[in-house]
Design a protein around this motif. Sequence first.
Motif, short mmCIF file in Angstrom:
data_model
loop_
_atom_site.label_atom_id
_atom_site.label_comp_id
_atom_site.label_asym_id
_atom_site.label_seq_id
_atom_site.Cartn_x
_atom_site.Cartn_y
_atom_site.Cartn_z
N GLU A 8 -41.64 -41.68 1.82
CA GLU A 8 -41.89 -40.48 2.63
C GLU A 8 -40.92 -40.42 3.81
O GLU A 8 -40.42 -39.35 4.15
N THR B 254 -41.41 -40.95 -13.59
CA THR B 254 -42.24 -39.87 -13.10
C THR B 254 -43.67 -40.38 -12.98
O THR B 254 -44.05 -41.29 -13.68
N ARG C 102 -37.56 -39.35 2.50
CA ARG C 102 -37.58 -37.92 2.21
C ARG C 102 -37.49 -37.11 3.50
O ARG C 102 -36.75 -36.12 3.59
N GLY D 287 -34.17 -36.62 4.91
CA GLY D 287 -33.24 -35.75 4.19
C GLY D 287 -32.70 -36.33 2.90
O GLY D 287 -31.86 -35.72 2.26
N LEU D 288 -33.15 -37.51 2.50
CA LEU D 288 -32.67 -38.09 1.26
C LEU D 288 -33.39 -37.44 0.08
O LEU D 288 -34.60 -37.24 0.12
N GLY D 289 -32.65 -37.14 -0.96
CA GLY D 289 -33.22 -36.60 -2.19
C GLY D 289 -33.57 -37.72 -3.15
O GLY D 289 -33.28 -38.90 -2.90
N ARG D 290 -34.17 -37.36 -4.27
CA ARG D 290 -34.58 -38.34 -5.28
C ARG D 290 -33.39 -39.19 -5.74
O ARG D 290 -33.49 -40.40 -5.83
N ALA D 291 -32.25 -38.56 -6.00
CA ALA D 291 -31.07 -39.29 -6.47
C ALA D 291 -30.56 -40.25 -5.39
O ALA D 291 -30.12 -41.36 -5.69
N ASP D 292 -30.61 -39.82 -4.13
CA ASP D 292 -30.18 -40.69 -3.02
C ASP D 292 -31.08 -41.92 -2.93
O ASP D 292 -30.61 -43.05 -2.78
N VAL D 293 -32.39 -41.69 -3.01
CA VAL D 293 -33.35 -42.79 -2.93
C VAL D 293 -33.18 -43.71 -4.13
O VAL D 293 -33.20 -44.94 -3.99
#
Length: 170
Positions: A101, A155, A104, A107-113
Amino acid sequence: MVEFRIDRRSGVAPYVQIARQVEQALRLGLLMPGDQLPTAREVVAATAINPNTVLKAYRELDRAGLVEARPGLGTFVRRSLARPGAATDSPLGVELAGWAERARAAGLGRADVAALMTSVLEACFDGVPPGEERAVAAGPEAGSPAPDTTTTPLTPVTTTRTARADEGTG
């Protein structure tokens, strides 16, 4: 009951996604030995994929010794992969959810994380016993492995507890 989510844009075959989601549920303790997996018909109705795709995933899980098909009854979990502390509601799971959280919110997106997690996991788990120092390589030319680009972000898998086959609910 497990609810599968198929990401058609991932480039990963749907049967692999199903098998990975079952393995994830086994690791998190969401599925336990004796639990029944959804029938191929139920998965097809929920995901609009070919029944043979579901059956292929279940065969792969059977070959791995994780599930077993019982003719006329369905497919049942044979063994768990859960380890203490791996459940999503464990202290580590709660801490990781809080971290995700914060990432997120930053500003990090799913791909960044996912890239950050892959990097940290490689540094932490690639053959170095806990507590030992690790030499950090400068890049692929220095012998560090290339990131695994074949993985699919996991997922969420939702489950509801069902009666186990050995509980006499038949």
